[in-house]
Every structure is written in C-alpha cells, then in structure tokens.
Design a protein around this motif. Structure first.
Motif, PDB file in Angstrom:
ATOM      1  N   LEU A  22       1.091  -1.091  -0.414  1.00 22.74           N
ATOM      2  CA  LEU A  22      -0.185   0.210  -0.605  1.00 22.74           C
ATOM      3  C   LEU A  22       1.029   1.361   0.031  1.00 22.74           C
ATOM      4  N   ILE A  23       1.881   0.816   1.043  1.00 24.82           N
ATOM      5  CA  ILE A  23       2.867   2.572   1.297  1.00 24.82           C
ATOM      6  C   ILE A  23       3.254   2.335  -0.501  1.00 24.82           C
ATOM      7  N   GLY A  24       3.865   1.753  -1.204  1.00 27.21           N
ATOM      8  CA  GLY A  24       4.092   1.710  -1.972  1.00 27.21           C
ATOM      9  C   GLY A  24       3.609   1.918  -3.430  1.00 27.21           C
ATOM     10  N   PHE A  25       2.367   1.562  -3.722  1.00 30.95           N
ATOM     11  CA  PHE A  25       1.903   1.653  -4.539  1.00 30.95           C
ATOM     12  C   PHE A  25       1.921   2.756  -4.615  1.00 30.95           C
ATOM     13  N   PHE A  26       1.114   3.795  -3.496  1.00 34.29           N
ATOM     14  CA  PHE A  26       0.380   5.010  -3.777  1.00 34.29           C
ATOM     15  C   PHE A  26       1.965   6.327  -3.846  1.00 34.29           C
ATOM     16  N   MET A  27       2.888   5.580  -3.647  1.00 35.95           N
ATOM     17  CA  MET A  27       4.263   6.154  -3.917  1.00 35.95           C
ATOM     18  C   MET A  27       4.303   6.547  -4.886  1.00 35.95           C
ATOM     19  N   TYR A  28       3.926   4.946  -5.675  1.00 35.31           N
ATOM     20  CA  TYR A  28       4.588   5.240  -7.313  1.00 35.31           C
ATOM     21  C   TYR A  28       3.871   5.354  -8.106  1.00 35.31           C
ATOM     22  N   ALA A  29       2.672   5.366  -7.379  1.00 40.22           N
ATOM     23  CA  ALA A  29       1.271   5.166  -8.636  1.00 40.22           C
ATOM     24  C   ALA A  29       0.798   7.017  -8.631  1.00 40.22           C
ATOM     25  N   VAL A  30       1.156   7.457  -7.531  1.00 37.81           N
ATOM     26  CA  VAL A  30       1.275   9.839  -8.210  1.00 37.81           C
ATOM     27  C   VAL A  30       1.620   9.619  -8.865  1.00 37.81           C
ATOM     28  N   MET A  31       3.065   9.200  -8.850  1.00 34.34           N
ATOM     29  CA  MET A  31       4.490  10.065  -9.850  1.00 34.34           C
ATOM     30  C   MET A  31       3.412   9.387 -11.334  1.00 34.34           C
ATOM     31  N   LEU A  32       2.696   8.231 -11.332  1.00 29.20           N
ATOM     32  CA  LEU A  32       2.553   7.400 -12.808  1.00 29.20           C
ATOM     33  C   LEU A  32       1.630   7.775 -12.771  1.00 29.20           C
ATOM     34  N   ALA A  33       0.440   8.630 -12.535  1.00 26.52           N
ATOM     35  CA  ALA A  33      -0.741   9.263 -12.705  1.00 26.52           C
ATOM     36  C   ALA A  33      -0.242  10.798 -13.668  1.00 26.52           C
ATOM     37  N   ALA A  34       0.531  11.149 -12.336  1.00 27.82           N
ATOM     38  CA  ALA A  34       0.673  12.732 -12.727  1.00 27.82           C
ATOM     39  C   ALA A  34       1.760  13.085 -14.715  1.00 27.82           C
ATOM     40  N   ALA A  35       2.632  11.350 -14.431  1.00 24.15           N
ATOM     41  CA  ALA A  35       3.492  11.353 -15.736  1.00 24.15           C
ATOM     42  C   ALA A  35       2.663  10.972 -17.011  1.00 24.15           C
ATOM     43  N   GLY A  36       1.507  10.214 -16.977  1.00 18.55           N
ATOM     44  CA  GLY A  36       0.700  10.036 -17.787  1.00 18.55           C
ATOM     45  C   GLY A  36       0.042  10.914 -18.375  1.00 18.55           C
ATOM     46  N   ALA A  37      -0.361  11.945 -17.219  1.00 21.66           N
ATOM     47  CA  ALA A  37      -1.085  13.498 -17.644  1.00 21.66           C
ATOM     48  C   ALA A  37      -0.510  14.232 -18.309  1.00 21.66           C
ATOM     49  N   LEU A  38       0.534  13.773 -18.683  1.00 20.52           N
ATOM     50  CA  LEU A  38       2.262  14.571 -19.314  1.00 20.52           C
ATOM     51  C   LEU A  38       1.991  14.154 -20.955  1.00 20.52           C
ATOM     52  N   VAL A  39       0.996  13.592 -21.492  1.00 18.49           N
ATOM     53  CA  VAL A  39       1.454  12.779 -22.837  1.00 18.49           C
ATOM     54  C   VAL A  39      -0.701  12.481 -23.197  1.00 18.49           C
ATOM     55  N   SER A  40      -0.612  12.892 -24.246  1.00 19.65           N
ATOM     56  CA  SER A  40      -2.669  12.133 -24.334  1.00 19.65           C
ATOM     57  C   SER A  40      -2.877  11.009 -25.217  1.00 19.65           C
ATOM     58  N   ARG A  41      -1.688  10.117 -25.994  1.00 18.92           N
ATOM     59  CA  ARG A  41      -0.919   9.123 -27.149  1.00 18.92           C
ATOM     60  C   ARG A  41      -0.734   7.892 -25.916  1.00 18.92           C
ATOM     61  N   GLN A  42      -1.049   6.633 -26.295  1.00 19.61           N
ATOM     62  CA  GLN A  42      -0.535   5.756 -25.442  1.00 19.61           C
ATOM     63  C   GLN A  42       1.002   5.243 -26.727  1.00 19.61           C
ATOM     64  N   GLU A  43       0.952   5.744 -27.614  1.00 22.69           N
ATOM     65  CA  GLU A  43       2.951   5.573 -27.888  1.00 22.69           C
ATOM     66  C   GLU A  43       3.198   6.643 -27.310  1.00 22.69           C
ATOM     67  N   ASP A  44       3.073   7.704 -26.762  1.00 23.20           N
ATOM     68  CA  ASP A  44       4.184   8.055 -26.207  1.00 23.20           C
ATOM     69  C   ASP A  44       4.304   8.042 -24.943  1.00 23.20           C
ATOM     70  N   ALA A  45       3.387   6.748 -24.024  1.00 24.98           N
ATOM     71  CA  ALA A  45       3.366   6.811 -22.651  1.00 24.98           C
ATOM     72  C   ALA A  45       4.869   6.416 -21.994  1.00 24.98           C
ATOM     73  N   ASN A  46       5.565   5.326 -22.667  1.00 25.42           N
ATOM     74  CA  ASN A  46       6.156   5.010 -22.791  1.00 25.42           C
ATOM     75  C   ASN A  46       7.570   5.925 -21.988  1.00 25.42           C
ATOM     76  N   SER A  47       7.765   7.038 -23.147  1.00 25.41           N
ATOM     77  CA  SER A  47       8.673   8.059 -22.415  1.00 25.41           C
ATOM     78  C   SER A  47       8.567   8.051 -21.026  1.00 25.41           C
ATOM     79  N   VAL A  48       7.423   8.574 -20.585  1.00 22.31           N
ATOM     80  CA  VAL A  48       6.805   9.697 -18.908  1.00 22.31           C
ATOM     81  C   VAL A  48       7.280   8.259 -18.305  1.00 22.31           C
ATOM     82  N   VAL A  49       6.976   7.152 -18.458  1.00 18.89           N
ATOM     83  CA  VAL A  49       6.182   6.217 -17.094  1.00 18.89           C
ATOM     84  C   VAL A  49       7.271   5.516 -17.178  1.00 18.89           C
ATOM     85  N   THR A  50       8.819   5.191 -17.592  1.00 18.31           N
ATOM     86  CA  THR A  50       9.674   4.491 -17.822  1.00 18.31           C
ATOM     87  C   THR A  50      10.951   5.045 -16.623  1.00 18.31           C
TER      88      THR A  50
END
Length: 396
Positions: free
Chosen positions: A272-300
C-alpha cells in the motif's frame, strides 16, 4: 452538480474497482499467478520430500546392517526405507530404478550396488557406516567391546558458544522474503502501469473532460489511484492466503504461523505504501502525454524507481541480510518498499527501523501527492504535444 470531495473520490474509486475487477486481464493475471504459486509450492514439496529420501535393498547376508544404515542416515539427514531382497532381484530393481542402492557382501565387507552413481545423502550414510565398521573391527582386535566404545563416543560433544543467536528457519524465511518481494514487485509494476495507462486513455478519448465537469482534477486522480490500489490489494490478499495455506498444508513451510502472518501483513502494508508512492507519480506522468504511444517515454523513468531498488534488494539482502548497506538502503523511502519486507521476513529489521522507514515513506507519499496533484491538474486537460514537466509545475 456539486458533490463532496469524499463522495467524488469514492465514486471514481468505485468506478475503477468495478471496471477492473470484472476485466478479463484481472481474472487471467490473477489465475496465472495462483497457478504459479501453487505449482511452485507443489514443486518444492516434491523436491523436499524426494531429495532426502532413499530406498535401499539388503540381501539376507547383509540384512543385519539395515538398522545401522537407517540410524546413520537419520543422523546425516537422509530418510531411508529398507527392503530385504535376493541379490539377483535386488540388482534388477536397482537397474529398473525401484531401489536407489543394494547392499551385497557381508557385514564386515559390504559393497553398495547402484545404477549409475550414489546420491550424496546415501554416500554420506555409507561412508559413515564404513568408518564405523572399520573402527569396530580395530576395537575388537584390541580386545575391547565396540558397544562400550560407541556409547562413550556418542556421549561426547563439543560446547559451542555463539556470539549471536542463530536465526531459526533461516532458509525458509529467506525464500519467504524473496517470494513476498517478487509478488510485491509484480503487483506494483502491473497495477502502477495501469494507473498511467488509464490516465492516458481517458485523456486521449476526451473522457477526462466529461469527468472533470463533475469532479476536480485531484479528486479524479485520487479516486483512480485508490480504486486501482484496492484491486491490487485484493490480489495480494488472495496470493498471501493461497500461498501460506498451501505452504502450511503441504509442509513446505514449517515456520510458525505467527511469523508467516506477520510477514504477510507487512508485505501488504508495504504494498500500500509503495503503491501510493509510485502510483501518484505514474498518474502525473500519464497526464503529460495524450497518446498511448508516448506513454513509455514518461512512464519508464518512474518504473526505474521500482526496478532499481528491487534488483539491489535481491542482490544485497539475500547475500548478507544484516549488512550495513541493507540497513541504510531499507531506510530510504524509495528503497523501503522493496527492501524492508525482505528484512522483516528474515527477522533482521529492528522495530525502530521498521517504524522510522514507515514514517519516512509516508511523509514522502504526502509530499508526492501534493506535487503529483499539481502536475496532474495542470497537464491533464492539455492535449496535443507532450507537456513538459517544468511547464506543468509552473502553470497556474
């Protein structure tokens, strides 16, 4: 329509929970992991039950050695079943694989017949027995009673003074810790990426615009993270229950139930601690792009914050559970979710270290929620080209 913040977060979380729990991907991934856990435990049970068990045949001439072979095998950790056969039948059974070995000859001069080679446990047993028989022969030649000498030898022991208490069930606890962290790692990777993919999907399909007409950006992000966290939590609880249940039922795990339960509970807490730690960062990273093709560049880059601590943890902790490096790294919040559960399973993490690592990690989660919420709010409605992180942090 104005709704309270709590209700908004709950509605979004419920939507995520209902959608993902019914999805084929969730059902299939859960079943695959359960099959893996069950198969691993069954395999360990088969290996454990077969590796230390042997069947040895004795001819009528060597039958008197059967009791000595069984007791000697027990002393060296080998469970031996004995069988009396004729030499011809015994040799055939060895050739067919029905006997691991056949003892022929006589009590004072015996030979062990095997198909190809003598397994290590039996080799130790017969070597000890051969030395004992040779010693008995020498004792008789001196006019002494071998039974009296053997009793005196058996009662002799060395006094051992350990500087530190030896850890009980160390091997099993190490395996338990590794399995716990592997499951935690896989759950974080799968469900963490699901958060980012969900954000990008809603943004690319313009669904997010409809949702934000009813709820605020931070409520949408919080609800999404919370809903997927519960999905992962359900999986972790199922995995822990099935794994521990099968481990105890098959005898693969002989660790006391209290230690097993404690490890399972702490693994879930760190999930739970780890998920909230990383998930909020991944949610913010996902908001930076508009296409699934670009997601890897911000998620990696965010995923590397999971992968690197996991690799270091698997390398450092099993090799030296109580090392200074392990102590230090497990206290660093980004490393704690991967390292601390393993150290807890091994029983080398003091209570104050566990408490401090939890406090530091929760503090980081609070800070990341505020920071990720700002990025998400400022970037989720911006379509087209990828939004720079600096721009998302500066935008009003």
């Amino acid at each position: 329509m104005n709704i309270s913040a709590t209700r908004a977060v709950r509605l979004v979380a419920r939507r995520e929970l209902a959608t993902r729990l019914r999805s084929k991907a969730f059902v299939i991934s859960t079943l695959i992991m359960l099959v893996f856990i069950g198969g691993y435990i069954v395999l360990m049970n088969v290996i454990g039950s077969s590796s230390n068990h042997s069947t040895v045949g004795f001819t009528p001439a060597t039958g008197s050695l059967a009791v000595s072979v069984k007791s000697t095998g027990k002393a060296v950790g080998e469970d031996i079943t004995t069988r009396t056969v004729s030499e011809a039948a015994g040799r055939k059974q060895v050739s067919d694989g029905k006997l691991d070995a056949l003892v022929v000859g006589g009590p004072g001069d015996f030979t062990v017949v095997v198909k190809k080679s003598l397994k290590s446990g039996l080799a130790n047993t017969f070597n000890v027995l051969a030395r004992q028989e040779a010693l008995n022969t020498q004792i008789r030649s001196l006019g002494k009673d071998p039974a009296d000498v053997n009793r005196a030898v058996a009662s002799a022991s060395v006094h051992v003074q350990p500087l530190q208490p030896a850890g009980e069930y160390q091997t099993q606890r190490l395996v338990l810790g590794i399995v716990a962290v592997v499951l935690l790692y896989m759950s974080l990777m799968i469900n963490g990426q699901a958060v980012a993919q969900g954000v990008v999907e809603e943004k690319s399909s313009r669904v997010v615009e409809l949702l934000l007409a009813t709820v605020r950006p931070w409520q949408l992000m919080a609800g999404k993270v919370l809903g997927i966290a519960v999905v992962g939590l359900v999986q972790m609880i199922v995995f822990a229950a099935v794994g521990l249940g099968l481990g105890l039922a098959t005898g693969v795990l002989s660790i006391p139930a209290a230690l097993l339960t404690g490890t399972a509970v702490w693994t879930i807490v760190w999930y739970l601690i780890g998920f909230f730690m990383y998930a909020v960062m991944l949610a913010a990273a996902g908001a930076l792009v508009s296409r699934q093709e670009d997601a890897n560049s911000v998620v990696t880059p965010v995923l590397m914050l999971i992968i690197v601590p996991a690799v270091i943890g698997w390398s450092v902790i099993p090799a030296n559970p109580d090392s200074q490096l392990g102590h230090v790294l497990s206290m660093i919040p980004l490393f704690s979710p991967m390292l601390m559960p393993m150290r807890i399973a091994l029983g080398v993490a003091p209570a104050w270290e566990i408490a401090l690592s939890v406090v530091l990690s929760v503090a980081l989660v609070v800070g990341l929620v505020a920071l990720a919420g700002r990025v998400y709010r400022n970037a989720v409605l911006r379509t087209g080209a990828r939004v720079k992180l600096s721009d998302a942090l500066r935008s009003a």
